[in-house]
Design a protein around this motif. Structure first.
Motif, PDB file in Angstrom:
ATOM      1  N   THR A  47       0.830  -1.204   0.000  1.00 47.12           N
ATOM      2  CA  THR A  47       0.000   0.000   0.000  1.00 47.12           C
ATOM      3  C   THR A  47       0.865   1.254   0.000  1.00 47.12           C
ATOM      4  O   THR A  47       0.613   2.211  -0.746  1.00 47.12           O
ATOM      5  N   LYS A  48       1.911   1.236   0.821  1.00 48.90           N
ATOM      6  CA  LYS A  48       2.831   2.374   0.873  1.00 48.90           C
ATOM      7  C   LYS A  48       3.559   2.545  -0.455  1.00 48.90           C
ATOM      8  O   LYS A  48       3.751   3.671  -0.930  1.00 48.90           O
ATOM      9  N   GLY A  49       3.955   1.412  -1.073  1.00 45.10           N
ATOM     10  CA  GLY A  49       4.662   1.473  -2.335  1.00 45.10           C
ATOM     11  C   GLY A  49       3.806   2.017  -3.456  1.00 45.10           C
ATOM     12  O   GLY A  49       4.277   2.790  -4.304  1.00 45.10           O
ATOM     13  N   VAL A  50       2.525   1.630  -3.477  1.00 47.42           N
ATOM     14  CA  VAL A  50       1.599   2.137  -4.490  1.00 47.42           C
ATOM     15  C   VAL A  50       1.436   3.642  -4.336  1.00 47.42           C
ATOM     16  O   VAL A  50       1.494   4.407  -5.307  1.00 47.42           O
ATOM     17  N   ALA A  51       1.242   4.086  -3.085  1.00 45.97           N
ATOM     18  CA  ALA A  51       1.049   5.509  -2.836  1.00 45.97           C
ATOM     19  C   ALA A  51       2.291   6.318  -3.196  1.00 45.97           C
ATOM     20  O   ALA A  51       2.198   7.427  -3.731  1.00 45.97           O
ATOM     21  N   GLY A  52       3.459   5.748  -2.917  1.00 46.48           N
ATOM     22  CA  GLY A  52       4.694   6.485  -3.154  1.00 46.48           C
ATOM     23  C   GLY A  52       5.179   6.457  -4.584  1.00 46.48           C
ATOM     24  O   GLY A  52       6.010   7.284  -4.977  1.00 46.48           O
ATOM     25  N   SER A  53       4.674   5.518  -5.376  1.00 49.02           N
ATOM     26  CA  SER A  53       5.167   5.370  -6.750  1.00 49.02           C
ATOM     27  C   SER A  53       4.828   6.568  -7.619  1.00 49.02           C
ATOM     28  O   SER A  53       5.573   6.922  -8.533  1.00 49.02           O
ATOM     29  N   LEU A  84       5.698   0.267  -8.227  1.00 51.58           N
ATOM     30  CA  LEU A  84       4.805  -0.098  -9.325  1.00 51.58           C
ATOM     31  C   LEU A  84       5.543   0.000 -10.659  1.00 51.58           C
ATOM     32  O   LEU A  84       6.214   1.005 -10.934  1.00 51.58           O
ATOM     33  N   GLY A  85       5.435  -1.003 -11.458  1.00 54.68           N
ATOM     34  CA  GLY A  85       6.061  -0.989 -12.772  1.00 54.68           C
ATOM     35  C   GLY A  85       7.465  -1.545 -12.812  1.00 54.68           C
ATOM     36  O   GLY A  85       8.048  -1.680 -13.893  1.00 54.68           O
ATOM     37  N   MET A  86       8.048  -1.888 -11.649  1.00 57.73           N
ATOM     38  CA  MET A  86       9.378  -2.505 -11.644  1.00 57.73           C
ATOM     39  C   MET A  86       9.285  -3.886 -12.291  1.00 57.73           C
ATOM     40  O   MET A  86       8.382  -4.668 -11.985  1.00 57.73           O
ATOM     41  N   VAL A  87      10.225  -4.183 -13.169  1.00 59.05           N
ATOM     42  CA  VAL A  87      10.239  -5.454 -13.891  1.00 59.05           C
ATOM     43  C   VAL A  87      11.287  -6.359 -13.256  1.00 59.05           C
ATOM     44  O   VAL A  87      12.459  -5.983 -13.132  1.00 59.05           O
ATOM     45  N   HIS A  88      10.865  -7.550 -12.855  1.00 60.91           N
ATOM     46  CA  HIS A  88      11.778  -8.519 -12.248  1.00 60.91           C
ATOM     47  C   HIS A  88      12.535  -9.227 -13.373  1.00 60.91           C
ATOM     48  O   HIS A  88      11.949  -9.957 -14.168  1.00 60.91           O
ATOM     49  N   LEU A  89      13.853  -9.031 -13.421  1.00 62.48           N
ATOM     50  CA  LEU A  89      14.668  -9.590 -14.501  1.00 62.48           C
ATOM     51  C   LEU A  89      15.251 -10.953 -14.161  1.00 62.48           C
ATOM     52  O   LEU A  89      15.219 -11.866 -14.992  1.00 62.48           O
ATOM     53  N   LYS A  90      15.820 -11.091 -12.961  1.00 58.44           N
ATOM     54  CA  LYS A  90      16.498 -12.352 -12.631  1.00 58.44           C
ATOM     55  C   LYS A  90      16.756 -12.449 -11.140  1.00 58.44           C
ATOM     56  O   LYS A  90      16.623 -11.467 -10.407  1.00 58.44           O
ATOM     57  N   ASN A  91      17.149 -13.635 -10.720  1.00 53.94           N
ATOM     58  CA  ASN A  91      17.517 -13.906  -9.327  1.00 53.94           C
ATOM     59  C   ASN A  91      18.724 -14.830  -9.282  1.00 53.94           C
ATOM     60  O   ASN A  91      18.839 -15.743 -10.104  1.00 53.94           O
ATOM     61  N   VAL A  92      19.586 -14.585  -8.306  1.00 55.29           N
ATOM     62  CA  VAL A  92      20.674 -15.502  -7.982  1.00 55.29           C
ATOM     63  C   VAL A  92      20.622 -15.729  -6.477  1.00 55.29           C
ATOM     64  O   VAL A  92      20.718 -14.775  -5.700  1.00 55.29           O
ATOM     65  N   ALA A  93      20.430 -16.975  -6.054  1.00 58.50           N
ATOM     66  CA  ALA A  93      20.340 -17.296  -4.629  1.00 58.50           C
ATOM     67  C   ALA A  93      21.326 -18.402  -4.294  1.00 58.50           C
ATOM     68  O   ALA A  93      21.551 -19.309  -5.100  1.00 58.50           O
ATOM     69  N   ARG A  94      21.893 -18.300  -3.093  1.00 61.72           N
ATOM     70  CA  ARG A  94      22.819 -19.340  -2.632  1.00 61.72           C
ATOM     71  C   ARG A  94      22.428 -19.760  -1.226  1.00 61.72           C
ATOM     72  O   ARG A  94      22.232 -18.914  -0.348  1.00 61.72           O
ATOM     73  N   VAL A  95      22.312 -21.056  -1.040  1.00 59.05           N
ATOM     74  CA  VAL A  95      22.126 -21.634   0.288  1.00 59.05           C
ATOM     75  C   VAL A  95      23.469 -22.227   0.697  1.00 59.05           C
ATOM     76  O   VAL A  95      23.981 -23.137   0.028  1.00 59.05           O
ATOM     77  N   LEU A  96      24.053 -21.709   1.759  1.00 56.83           N
ATOM     78  CA  LEU A  96      25.389 -22.141   2.181  1.00 56.83           C
ATOM     79  C   LEU A  96      25.341 -23.178   3.294  1.00 56.83           C
ATOM     80  O   LEU A  96      26.324 -23.895   3.505  1.00 56.83           O
ATOM     81  N   ARG A  97      24.217 -23.245   3.990  1.00 52.64           N
ATOM     82  CA  ARG A  97      24.004 -24.279   5.006  1.00 52.64           C
ATOM     83  C   ARG A  97      22.500 -24.396   5.208  1.00 52.64           C
ATOM     84  O   ARG A  97      21.753 -23.437   4.995  1.00 52.64           O
ATOM     85  N   VAL A 135      12.888  -1.733   2.012  1.00 53.12           N
ATOM     86  CA  VAL A 135      13.911  -0.844   1.464  1.00 53.12           C
ATOM     87  C   VAL A 135      13.358  -0.125   0.233  1.00 53.12           C
ATOM     88  O   VAL A 135      13.553   1.089   0.048  1.00 53.12           O
ATOM     89  N   MET A 136      12.629  -0.857  -0.614  1.00 52.42           N
ATOM     90  CA  MET A 136      12.143  -0.291  -1.873  1.00 52.42           C
ATOM     91  C   MET A 136      11.032   0.733  -1.695  1.00 52.42           C
ATOM     92  O   MET A 136      10.785   1.540  -2.594  1.00 52.42           O
ATOM     93  N   VAL A 137      10.331   0.719  -0.556  1.00 51.97           N
ATOM     94  CA  VAL A 137       9.242   1.685  -0.372  1.00 51.97           C
ATOM     95  C   VAL A 137       9.661   2.860   0.508  1.00 51.97           C
ATOM     96  O   VAL A 137       8.824   3.697   0.861  1.00 51.97           O
ATOM     97  N   ARG A 138      10.935   2.948   0.860  1.00 53.02           N
ATOM     98  CA  ARG A 138      11.420   4.122   1.573  1.00 53.02           C
ATOM     99  C   ARG A 138      11.174   5.384   0.735  1.00 53.02           C
ATOM    100  O   ARG A 138      11.216   5.344  -0.499  1.00 53.02           O
TER     101      ARG A 138
END
Length: 324
Positions: free
Chosen positions: A31-37, A109-122, A98-101
């Motif tokens: 809700t905050k992100g929509v209002a702030g966009s 709103l309108g941010m396009v998700h391009l990719k992800n890299v995740a690592r599980v170390l334990r 962080v993104m809605v600060r």
């Protein structure tokens, strides 16, 4: 800090740490992100807030029902180990915070998700108390605007157990210092391989994943909401597709420590049918460079997955799962 994988990003030294008492709720953040966009429009160079959000103690012992619902939906076997997709879900609200600060320069709103890299170390197990951190870094030029990384971490007893880097695109913005867009690799010729699975996704898939992830973005849960953003009907969450592919690789084949990546090409429309191919390659890093299956010296083998629209050559996503 111990247990950090080589190549894993660290927060810049200039960043300060802001402690939050608990993980925030996604509903209020959205809700905050929509209002702030509305007020975040291209106006000069993008400067990211130099802050790490941290929740020092997150008790996972109350996550049993949530974890069970997630595992059931994604097709993961019953376990007390939190898979990478669930760790992404756990940490995602902090990254969203962080993104809605007010000083985060890009609109949610309108941010396009391009990719992800995740690592599980334990392994992270149900009942452990963890620390969660998140920050934004590396705003850089893209041919259509600015791309930025949101980094989320889960630590156990001070050791890094999980790190996920989500890359997003904000169209029309300008990177710091007016940097020219990085040279993008040309898309290789791609022919759909023989599928190893076929997913028949109902119209409620977005609502079901939204219920376990907390991400109730209307482009995933409502045809009307999706049409407002230019989609013909609701689209599946990208992380649903990636996490389902991770589940099909399975815990035995990925091991206790692993790297999981995904790159998104086109959205998966709901309802829809997606063909998926998962195959082992001897050199995961060579995938996409025209050398898949040809081992280099010191190459690391793992699994490659592709997803495409059934009966069409429309590629939706690709990714890798590699034991570490």
């Amino acid at each position: 800090m111990t247990g950090r994988h080589e190549g894993a990003p660290t927060a810049p030294e200039s960043y300060g740490v802001t402690d939050l008492p608990a993980l925030p709720k996604l509903g209020g953040l959205f809700t905050k992100g929509v209002a702030g966009s509305a007020g975040k429009r291209p106006k000069g160079e993008v400067r990211l807030p130099e802050v790490v959000y941290r929740v020092a103690r997150v008790d996972t012992s109350g996550e049993g029902a949530h974890l069970a619902a997630y595992l059931d939906l994604l097709g993961e076997p019953s376990s007390d180990v939190l898979p990478a997709g669930f760790l992404h879900v756990l940490a995602f609200p902090l990254a969203t915070a962080v993104m809605v600060r007010g000083d985060f320069p890009l609109p949610l709103l309108g941010m396009v998700h391009l990719k992800n890299v995740a690592r599980v170390l334990r392994p992270v197990r149900l009942g452990e108390t963890v620390e969660v951190r998140a920050w934004a870094q590396d705003a850089r030029a893209h041919r259509r605007g600015v791309q930025v990384d949101l980094v989320a971490e889960v630590l156990v007893d001070g050791d890094l157990a999980y790190q996920g880097v989500s890359t997003y695109l904000a169209k029309g913005f300008t990177a710091p210092d007016g940097a020219a867009p990085a040279q993008e690799s040309p898309r290789e010729e791609w022919t759909a391989p023989l599928p190893t699975a076929r997913w028949k996704l109902g119209g409620g898939t977005g609502r079901a994943y939204g219920a376990v992830s907390g991400d109730q973005n209307p482009i995933h849960t409502s045809s009307l909401g999706a049409k407002a953003f230019g989609f013909p009907r609701a689209i599946a969450h990208g992380m649903y597709s990636a996490a389902r592919a991770l589940a099909e690789v399975g815990p035995a084949r990925r091991g206790e420590a692993y790297e999981w990546t995904v790159e998104f090409f086109r959205p998966v429309l709901l309802p829809g049918t997606v063909d998926v191919a998962i195959r082992y390659v001897s050199d995961v890093d060579a995938v996409g460079s025209g050398s898949a299956g040809v081992a280099r010296e010191g190459a690391a083998g793992g699994f490659v997955y592709d997803g495409w629209r059934s009966g069409k050559g429309t590629r939706n996503f690709r990714g890798t799962v590699r034991p570490l």
